[in-house]
Design an enzyme around this catalytic site. Sequence first.
Site, PDB file in Angstrom:
ATOM      1  N   SER A 152       0.840  -1.194   0.000  1.00  0.00           N
ATOM      2  CA  SER A 152       0.000   0.000   0.000  1.00  0.00           C
ATOM      3  C   SER A 152       0.876   1.246   0.000  1.00  0.00           C
ATOM      4  CB  SER A 152      -0.902   0.027   1.245  1.00  0.00           C
ATOM      5  OG  SER A 152      -1.769  -1.081   1.282  1.00  0.00           O
ATOM      6  N   SER A 153       0.476   2.259  -0.779  1.00  0.00           N
ATOM      7  CA  SER A 153       1.155   3.548  -0.821  1.00  0.00           C
ATOM      8  C   SER A 153       2.623   3.359  -1.214  1.00  0.00           C
ATOM      9  CB  SER A 153       1.008   4.250   0.534  1.00  0.00           C
ATOM     10  OG  SER A 153       1.498   5.555   0.478  1.00  0.00           O
ATOM     11  N   SER A 154       3.568   3.736  -0.344  1.00  0.00           N
ATOM     12  CA  SER A 154       4.982   3.526  -0.656  1.00  0.00           C
ATOM     13  C   SER A 154       5.275   2.048  -0.856  1.00  0.00           C
ATOM     14  CB  SER A 154       5.863   4.077   0.477  1.00  0.00           C
ATOM     15  OG  SER A 154       7.222   3.892   0.199  1.00  0.00           O
ATOM     16  N   ALA A 156       3.154   0.009  -2.165  1.00  0.00           N
ATOM     17  CA  ALA A 156       2.664  -0.283  -3.514  1.00  0.00           C
ATOM     18  C   ALA A 156       3.703   0.113  -4.548  1.00  0.00           C
ATOM     19  CB  ALA A 156       1.352   0.465  -3.771  1.00  0.00           C
ATOM     20  N   HIS A 295      -6.629   8.047  -0.124  1.00  0.00           N
ATOM     21  CA  HIS A 295      -5.345   7.346  -0.008  1.00  0.00           C
ATOM     22  C   HIS A 295      -5.256   6.680   1.370  1.00  0.00           C
ATOM     23  CE1 HIS A 295      -1.201   6.732  -1.360  1.00  0.00           C
ATOM     24  NE2 HIS A 295      -0.848   6.904  -0.099  1.00  0.00           N
TER      25      HIS A 295
END
Length: 311
Positions: A152-154, A156, A295
């Site tokens: 997820s996020s970074s 991802a 997000h």
Amino acid sequence: MAPFSFILTVLLYALTCSARALGHAHALLPRAGSLEQVTDFGDNPTNVGMYIYVPNNLASSPGIVVAIHYSPEGTGTAEAYYTGSPYAQLAEQYGFIVIYPQSPYEGTCWDVSSQETLTHNGGGNSNSIANMVTWAISKYNADSSKVFVTGSSSGAMMTHQNVMAATYPELFAAATVYSGVPAGCFYSSSNQQDGWNSTCAQGQVITTPENWANVAKGMYPGYNGTRPKMQIYHGSVDTTLLPQNYYETCKQWAGVFGYNYDSPQQVQDNTPQSNYATTTWGDDLQGIFATGVGHTVPIRGDDDMAWFGFA
């Protein structure tokens, strides 16, 4: 002939040594049923932490899921992703191992910008994570055809930029990417580690599927093998990594897999839930756009299991 007592003594000594050796071998493996740190998994050029969850219900030749944490305000850690994601519970159900890498940087974002991490065997974060996978495959006789990655996020960004299809495509069979950016989008021309790229984050890096595909393929020059299938999630009101990154990411992997980005096979509204739309380009690429979601898009563990082939 040797006295019986001597023979018995030798046999008992041999059995004792064997038992000690077996116990020592087992002691080298992390305990089942809890999050454990591994410090001796091999070459670790950027001092990435390795944490592992081995289920009590471990399969005889288990699969592996690499679950890569997010990064906001220092709260993204391996332990936080372990407690805040469903993968450990799903591991008990399906018998796979979960690897939770830990970023070495203050603020706990991943390096998705340096040349080292964006290159196969380049000595960056991605190299360390790849070595975790090969260690786990060896130690647990894991099924190398059932190794998957998610984040997820970074996490991802690390999932699809470095560790997976772009940099180590030979290690992974599939991935789920929650709220990331295209492979190479955060590249730093000054070779900054853990660098933030506002132009990319704001969705201003826009190009063709062919150009994006060349960026991904350039991270492992000469590689002609299979690549992991991709499932890409993004929210329509993401203000951290703007939604244009969803379209650019889908362009990239459509180009990598040879799909026509402008002509997907199928678009399904309200799938897998209300206000989510699933676009399928082929067996290797799906995009899920979540209207009204910011997000990051919440993890869909059961759907991940289906994409990975466990369910």
